[in-house]
Write an enzyme that holds these catalytic residues in place. Structure first.
Site, PDB file in Angstrom:
ATOM      1  N   CYS A   2      -9.015  -1.726 -12.490  1.00  0.00           N
ATOM      2  CA  CYS A   2      -8.441  -2.699 -13.438  1.00  0.00           C
ATOM      3  C   CYS A   2      -9.517  -3.660 -13.938  1.00  0.00           C
ATOM      4  O   CYS A   2      -9.210  -4.760 -14.383  1.00  0.00           O
ATOM      5  CB  CYS A   2      -7.247  -3.420 -12.837  1.00  0.00           C
ATOM      6  SG  CYS A   2      -7.632  -4.314 -11.335  1.00  0.00           S
TER       7      CYS A   2
ATOM      8  N   ASP B 121      -5.930   1.500  -5.413  1.00  0.00           N
ATOM      9  CA  ASP B 121      -5.645   0.545  -6.497  1.00  0.00           C
ATOM     10  C   ASP B 121      -6.280  -0.801  -6.169  1.00  0.00           C
ATOM     11  O   ASP B 121      -5.595  -1.797  -5.931  1.00  0.00           O
ATOM     12  CB  ASP B 121      -4.121   0.405  -6.671  1.00  0.00           C
ATOM     13  CG  ASP B 121      -3.765  -0.525  -7.823  1.00  0.00           C
ATOM     14  OD1 ASP B 121      -4.614  -0.735  -8.710  1.00  0.00           O
ATOM     15  OD2 ASP B 121      -2.629  -1.032  -7.837  1.00  0.00           O
TER      16      ASP B 121
ATOM     17  N   ARG C 122       3.200   4.339 -11.130  1.00  0.00           N
ATOM     18  CA  ARG C 122       3.922   4.653  -9.884  1.00  0.00           C
ATOM     19  C   ARG C 122       4.891   5.810 -10.131  1.00  0.00           C
ATOM     20  O   ARG C 122       4.988   6.737  -9.327  1.00  0.00           O
ATOM     21  CB  ARG C 122       4.699   3.425  -9.398  1.00  0.00           C
ATOM     22  CG  ARG C 122       3.791   2.289  -8.992  1.00  0.00           C
ATOM     23  CD  ARG C 122       4.591   1.117  -8.419  1.00  0.00           C
ATOM     24  NE  ARG C 122       3.704  -0.024  -8.316  1.00  0.00           N
ATOM     25  CZ  ARG C 122       3.793  -1.139  -9.044  1.00  0.00           C
ATOM     26  NH1 ARG C 122       4.801  -1.310  -9.885  1.00  0.00           N
ATOM     27  NH2 ARG C 122       2.914  -2.107  -8.907  1.00  0.00           N
TER      28      ARG C 122
ATOM     29  N   ASN D 145      -9.204  -4.041   6.131  1.00  0.00           N
ATOM     30  CA  ASN D 145     -10.127  -3.922   5.014  1.00  0.00           C
ATOM     31  C   ASN D 145     -10.239  -2.430   4.676  1.00  0.00           C
ATOM     32  O   ASN D 145     -10.585  -1.611   5.532  1.00  0.00           O
ATOM     33  CB  ASN D 145     -11.490  -4.471   5.425  1.00  0.00           C
ATOM     34  CG  ASN D 145     -12.479  -4.449   4.277  1.00  0.00           C
ATOM     35  OD1 ASN D 145     -12.444  -3.560   3.426  1.00  0.00           O
ATOM     36  ND2 ASN D 145     -13.349  -5.429   4.257  1.00  0.00           N
TER      37      ASN D 145
HETATM   38  N1  SAH Z   1      -1.249  -1.423  -5.551  1.00  0.00           N
HETATM   39  C1  SAH Z   1      -0.625  -2.709  -5.713  1.00  0.00           C
HETATM   40  C2  SAH Z   1      -1.509  -3.750  -6.356  1.00  0.00           C
HETATM   41  C3  SAH Z   1      -2.836  -3.945  -5.659  1.00  0.00           C
HETATM   42  S1  SAH Z   1      -3.654  -5.420  -6.068  1.00  0.00           S
HETATM   43  C4  SAH Z   1       0.671  -2.534  -6.492  1.00  0.00           C
HETATM   44  O1  SAH Z   1       0.936  -1.456  -7.018  1.00  0.00           O
HETATM   45  O2  SAH Z   1       1.428  -3.505  -6.566  1.00  0.00           O
HETATM   46  C5  SAH Z   1      -5.033  -5.376  -5.016  1.00  0.00           C
HETATM   47  C6  SAH Z   1      -4.743  -5.673  -3.578  1.00  0.00           C
HETATM   48  O3  SAH Z   1      -5.935  -5.391  -2.852  1.00  0.00           O
HETATM   49  C7  SAH Z   1      -4.392  -7.111  -3.242  1.00  0.00           C
HETATM   50  O4  SAH Z   1      -3.148  -7.130  -2.617  1.00  0.00           O
HETATM   51  C8  SAH Z   1      -5.480  -7.572  -2.253  1.00  0.00           C
HETATM   52  O5  SAH Z   1      -4.971  -8.321  -1.161  1.00  0.00           O
HETATM   53  C9  SAH Z   1      -6.010  -6.262  -1.747  1.00  0.00           C
HETATM   54  N2  SAH Z   1      -7.416  -6.231  -1.295  1.00  0.00           N
HETATM   55  C10 SAH Z   1      -8.497  -6.792  -1.872  1.00  0.00           C
HETATM   56  N3  SAH Z   1      -9.623  -6.439  -1.225  1.00  0.00           N
HETATM   57  C11 SAH Z   1      -9.254  -5.626  -0.190  1.00  0.00           C
HETATM   58  C12 SAH Z   1      -9.958  -4.915   0.830  1.00  0.00           C
HETATM   59  N4  SAH Z   1     -11.275  -4.954   0.913  1.00  0.00           N
HETATM   60  N5  SAH Z   1      -9.226  -4.176   1.679  1.00  0.00           N
HETATM   61  C13 SAH Z   1      -7.887  -4.120   1.584  1.00  0.00           C
HETATM   62  N6  SAH Z   1      -7.178  -4.747   0.633  1.00  0.00           N
HETATM   63  C14 SAH Z   1      -7.843  -5.491  -0.246  1.00  0.00           C
END
Ligand code: SAH
Length: 388
Positions: free
Chosen positions: A331, A291, A207, A270
């Site tokens: 990840c 991410d 970040r 989504n």
């Molecule tokens: N970028 C964040 C961590 C992301 S973790 C940080 O820096 O803290 C991944 C996230 O993706 C989760 O919150 C989950 O709810 C979301 N997620 C999973 N599949 C998804 C989709 N198809 N569309 C949108 N969000 C999604």
């Protein structure tokens, strides 16, 4: 005191000698120990090799803790914890939340300890560490004087160890909300219910890195509680954060408000659908962060994961304005850096984008990678610049 022993095959011994601390069940011979014991590992010719935590349920039967074969003395675990804690103190981390113990890479296999302000959240992910947890708790209290310690022992992997899933306070008291700071941003963290142990601490340094490039209109896709959105908002004009979870989006809004960041909008969507919709509307962004959660949770899921990564990166590159930056992460430890780079290259070709790699990054320094264990290099983060 009787010594617990577990014999390993030639292949098991070779694996340990090559630096990998795990021995699989199929490489284990005679066992004179119970699940959760610290055992002496015996080679095929009867020679003691090292000491390890033994699990009688997991496919990973042994997790080596030391190459010494002398009985562990009373300071062994304390010294290991102290070393991990001192290392974090030396990193000069500009945050009150970070990882204190990162399992294998701290030679404390399957133990996770995260610090959230005055509280610790621990995870014991094998029978051995689970059995040692009362001692580890006592040592953590002695070494860090926390107000409370919470065990987030609810990850599914505990089932593979024959352990139950439970969340319990091990020491002092732990509130439902802990306020922590990361750089200039403060968060309200729910240690009982948040993903992982509350926050995605492994992205902290990414970040900070991303903030050096972020500008103009920012799209933070897969935002969770707004990690990238909030850190990057001060240098951007407008921020759109999206996550599929309504709860996460509610948190992003609260966190934006608590930090006085009026330029952050959050939507529960989504990402796959929303990227397509943004493209259809002809929207453009100057900075995009991708991410996603681990798409490849197993080796069998890798191909499908690669096509998921390809799709979102392709669409993001199309949405990016010339000179814009894409911060893109994976990840999945099953997807290597090289495989991820290939996906990004082919997404660039298909998007007719000329792309320069500006930085290649990984999980933060408080989540180090054990050199001989590729599985511990799970988070890959590329910062790309679109040239045309
Ligand atoms: N970028 C964040 C961590 C992301 S973790 C940080 O820096 O803290 C991944 C996230 O993706 C989760 O919150 C989950 O709810 C979301 N997620 C999973 N599949 C998804 C989709 N198809 N569309 C949108 N969000 C999604």
């Amino acid at each position: 005191m009787s010594v617990h022993t577990v014999a390993v095959s030639r292949r098991g011994e070779d694996r340990l000698r090559s630096g990998h601390p795990w021995v699989y069940k199929s490489d284990v011979g005679e066992v004179r120990a119970s699940g959760g014991d610290v055992v002496r590992v015996i080679g095929p010719r009867g020679r003691p090799i090292s000491q390890a935590l033994y699990s009688d349920r997991s496919e990973i039967a042994l997790r080596q803790v030391t190459r010494s074969t002398d009985p562990l003395d009373s300071t062994f675990w304390k010294t290991r914890l102290q070393d991990a804690i001192r290392f974090r103190a030396s990193l000069d981390i500009d945050a009150t939340a970070y990882r204190l113990v990162h399992g294998e890479a701290d030679r404390l296999p399957s133990l996770v300890v995260d610090r959230y302000g005055d509280y610790l959240v621990v995870q014991a992910l094998s029978q051995g560490i689970d059995k040692l947890l009362p001692d580890i708790t006592r040592l953590l209290v002695e070494l860090t004087s926390p107000t409370g310690i919470l065990a987030r022992n609810d990850p599914r992997v505990r089932l593979l160890e024959g352990l139950d899933r439970r969340v319990e306070v091990l020491h002092g008291s732990v509130p439902d909300t802990i306020e922590v700071r990361e750089g200039q941003v403060t968060y309200a963290v729910d240690p009982y219910r948040g993903q992982k142990t509350g926050l995605f601490l492994d992205q902290r340094e990414n970040r900070v890195a991303a903030a050096r490039y972020a500008r103009g209109k920012l799209l933070d896709a897969f935002s969770y509680h707004g990690g990238f959105a909030l850190a990057l908002a001060p240098t951007c004009d407008e921020v759109l954060a999206i996550d599929i979870s309504e709860d996460a989006v509610a948190r992003i809004r609260l966190n934006a408000e608590r930090n006085g960041l009026a330029n952050v909008q959050a939507r529960a969507m989504n990402v796959f659908d929303e990227l397509r919709e943004l493209e259809r509307r002809g929207e453009r962004f100057d900075t995009i962060v991708l991410d996603p959660p681990a798409f490849a949770k197993s080796k069998a899921a890798v191909n499908k994961a690669l096509s998921g990564y390809k799709e979102i990166n392709l669409r993001a590159l199309k949405l990016l304005s010339p000179g814009g930056f894409l911060v893109t992460c994976s990840c999945s430890y099953n997807v290597s850096e090289a495989a991820f780079a290939d996906v990004l290259a082919s997404a660039a070709v298909d998007a007719h984008a000329e792309v320069a790699v500006v930085e290649k990054r990984m999980q933060g320094r408080d989540h180090p990678v054990l050199m001989t264990v590729p599985e511990t290099y799970y988070l890959k983060c590329f910062i790309l610049r679109k040239l045309n």
